[in-house]
Design a protein around this motif. Sequence first.
Motif, PDB file in Angstrom:
ATOM      1  N   GLY A 200      -9.038   0.580   0.322  1.00 21.89           N
ATOM      2  CA  GLY A 200      -9.879   1.644  -0.362  1.00 21.89           C
ATOM      3  C   GLY A 200     -10.090   1.539  -1.351  1.00 21.89           C
ATOM      4  N   ASN A 201      -8.761   1.859  -2.315  1.00 17.71           N
ATOM      5  CA  ASN A 201      -9.613   1.532  -4.317  1.00 17.71           C
ATOM      6  C   ASN A 201      -8.570  -0.093  -4.358  1.00 17.71           C
ATOM      7  OD1 ASN A 201      -9.876   4.308  -3.973  1.00 17.71           O
ATOM      8  ND2 ASN A 201      -8.041   4.743  -3.264  1.00 17.71           N
ATOM      9  N   ASN A 202      -7.226  -0.267  -3.317  1.00 15.13           N
ATOM     10  CA  ASN A 202      -7.028  -1.502  -4.278  1.00 15.13           C
ATOM     11  C   ASN A 202      -6.716  -2.399  -2.788  1.00 15.13           C
ATOM     12  OD1 ASN A 202      -5.656  -1.214  -6.846  1.00 15.13           O
ATOM     13  ND2 ASN A 202      -4.966   0.958  -5.973  1.00 15.13           N
ATOM     14  N   ILE A 203      -6.749  -4.312  -3.609  1.00 14.97           N
ATOM     15  CA  ILE A 203      -6.498  -4.965  -2.655  1.00 14.97           C
ATOM     16  C   ILE A 203      -5.085  -5.136  -3.191  1.00 14.97           C
ATOM     17  CG2 ILE A 203      -6.688  -7.816  -2.791  1.00 14.97           C
ATOM     18  CD1 ILE A 203      -9.152  -7.341  -4.330  1.00 14.97           C
ATOM     19  N   ARG A 204      -4.272  -4.325  -1.730  1.00 10.35           N
ATOM     20  CA  ARG A 204      -3.061  -4.856  -1.407  1.00 10.35           C
ATOM     21  C   ARG A 204      -2.751  -6.083  -0.624  1.00 10.35           C
ATOM     22  NH1 ARG A 204      -1.193  -1.322  -4.200  1.00 10.35           N
ATOM     23  NH2 ARG A 204      -1.880   0.858  -4.653  1.00 10.35           N
TER      24      ARG A 204
ATOM     25  N   PHE B 293     -14.322  -4.170   1.395  1.00 10.63           N
ATOM     26  CA  PHE B 293     -13.996  -3.142   1.000  1.00 10.63           C
ATOM     27  C   PHE B 293     -14.902  -1.822   1.962  1.00 10.63           C
ATOM     28  CE2 PHE B 293     -11.661  -4.469  -2.638  1.00 10.63           C
ATOM     29  CZ  PHE B 293     -10.666  -3.583  -2.925  1.00 10.63           C
TER      30      PHE B 293
ATOM     31  N   ALA C   9       0.638  -1.616   0.375  1.00 10.91           N
ATOM     32  CA  ALA C   9      -0.023   0.014   0.341  1.00 10.91           C
ATOM     33  C   ALA C   9       0.315   1.498   0.263  1.00 10.91           C
ATOM     34  CB  ALA C   9      -1.350  -0.070   0.812  1.00 10.91           C
TER      35      ALA C   9
END
Lengths: 246, 254, 203
Positions: B212-216, B239, B107
């Motif tokens: 919040g935007n990407n799977i990390r 999410f 992240a």
Amino acid sequence: MEKPQLIVNGLRLDGRKPDELRPIKIETDIIKNASGSAYMEWGNNKVIAAVYGPKEALPKHTGDPEKAIIKCVYSMTPFSSLEEHGRSGPNRRAIEISKVTKEVFENIILVENFPRSEIDIFIEILQADGGTRAAGITAAAVALATSGIPMRDIPYAVSAGRVGDTVIIDLNKLEDNYSDADMPVAIAPRNNEILLMQMDGGLTREQFKKALEMIKNAGKVITKIQREAIKKPYEDLINKYGAKYE
Amino acid sequence: MNDYLKELISSGLRSHDRGNFDYREIKIKSDVIKTAEGSADVSIGDTRVLVGIKLDVDEPMPDKPDEGNLITSAELLPLASPDFEPGPPNPESIELARVVDRALRSAEAIDMKSLFIEENKVWSVFVDIYVLNYDGNLFDASLLAAMTALMKTKKPIYKDNKVIRENLNEYLKVNNIVVSTTFAKIGDILILDPTGEEESIMNARYTIANDGNNIRAIQKGLYGSFKEEEIDNMVEISFKKYNELKLLIENATK
Amino acid sequence: MKIVLPGDEILDRPIHMENTFVENNKTYTAVLAMLHDDKLIPLEGLWYPKVGDKVVGRVEEDKFSIYEIDLNGPYSGLLISKFVKSPLLVGDIIEATVKEIDRYNTIILYKSRKLYGGKLISVKPSKIPRIIGRNNTMLKQLIEGTKCNISVGANGYIWIKGNNIHLAIKAITKIAKEAHTGGLTNRISDMLGVKNGETTTNS
């Protein structure tokens, strides 16, 4: 090091398309002492897997009265990478990989058939070029299938990842070093049960779906190669002499 | 006991009157250890995790000469559970540390370039996870604690070959907030934030870290397996939980 | 006939048998095997002890009133000392019969006989039926062709004694490798110079 451009005109640096696997070759029964074994070349990866047991769980108190315990050791030879001489003994990465690999085979082996016993799975990476844990699991599955140890399915494993906006399958070492995501997954193909999934980097939900789709498609190819490798020595002899049905 | 618990869970009646996708009460406190550059004490129900952050001057990794280092480790202290034993890190604690490490790294939670001091000298950020009481879901508690502690970490000063750790004003540069959600599969039922008791009967575990935007980061654990639909479901919930968890961190680091 | 692999469906109804498992009312093979009509012939498989099985083992421990016997697998055999004619030493090789299997999977043995000298080899238990052959034909010609004493255990241990021990091992290895193929009896008889159960003279 400057980050190389990993995809040029839609092709990867080794000439592959995004959804193209490296060539995979598997040979079985290469370690005579083992209950089952396999040698695999997956791209530039060279991997040996060997299975021993079931045998008496030792020390005795480690035995489980309800099932066989699986032990797994994933290790890389100190000369397996282009970097400096590797340190001997398991590092933290190897311990984690051994753990998640063990968990794959705890699912697959009919462990309840052999209470208090132990089955050992050894994976040795002779030459590494990215995706060694997937190669190791795929090879160990073949070794197990030739051992006579009862199992539910023959799992495969492969990594998907992302380079910029492109989701790619089966990352080699260079791609792995510079990719924006890497996701090794192991699947039991009969029911598409997911047995291992790890990921790092970044994937949107859409990219994640795409990666999983790509993995399942690649799985069809890998499964076929595994099955052919397992059958080959027996089929060769049947073709020569015919089969005996008793 | 186990069968009783399994029955409750499969009939949708989780203990503590919790829904299957609800967290237990989460408490976050930052700056609890004055000797550390940053710290946080996080409890999720009866699980309690302490993270301390220290920064030392170090050499950079050869392939990243202009970036600092991140070193994450985890200790499952014998005082935290009758099931934890003293000794070198076992596969469970190594896995815990590596998953937290992957989430932070992926992240880009810390601005690694801000850790550059001069040629061949960078800050190494040590994230030490200490489990003080175990009642399940160490992954989420550890990442919450690490994230909170990093946000409240004050950067030491390097001057005349000496590290000054007192009277610091500059915070470590944090670029992104990542949190994780951990699910347990018990029989065919998925539950969020398993307790120790629930973990003792789970057949599989699934942790997703997202920003919040990407799977990390993702880590599946144990012998059980997941169907793709189950994974989709867990990713979706993960999410949905992001803002709730992020708010808790923000409130604790104001 | 076809070769089936672990996880392949072999029957669309649930039948519980060795080397298979049942899931959703269907039967699957758990091992690499040949499927001929509805019959599953394992190509590789482990030994699942049954009362009456003849085994070969090695004395692993002498616990005064019982001998613990290594049977080439996860579970030990037990021989009660007072039923053994002459005392055994650790390392001795015996043949015996399975009397019962207790709930800890310990294999209780009886009717034991000590095998003096010789060599113990191990093969996959799934190969044993072929090494014995129908009506003992294969084993008989092995013994005749090599002039060795041979004792074959269902557990995969084989004891061999005699001057031609290397030839015997070579033949047994070949049988194990080609167990699933036809015409093997003839190939072995050719190899050993045996015809119709009689030794041929080399001229």
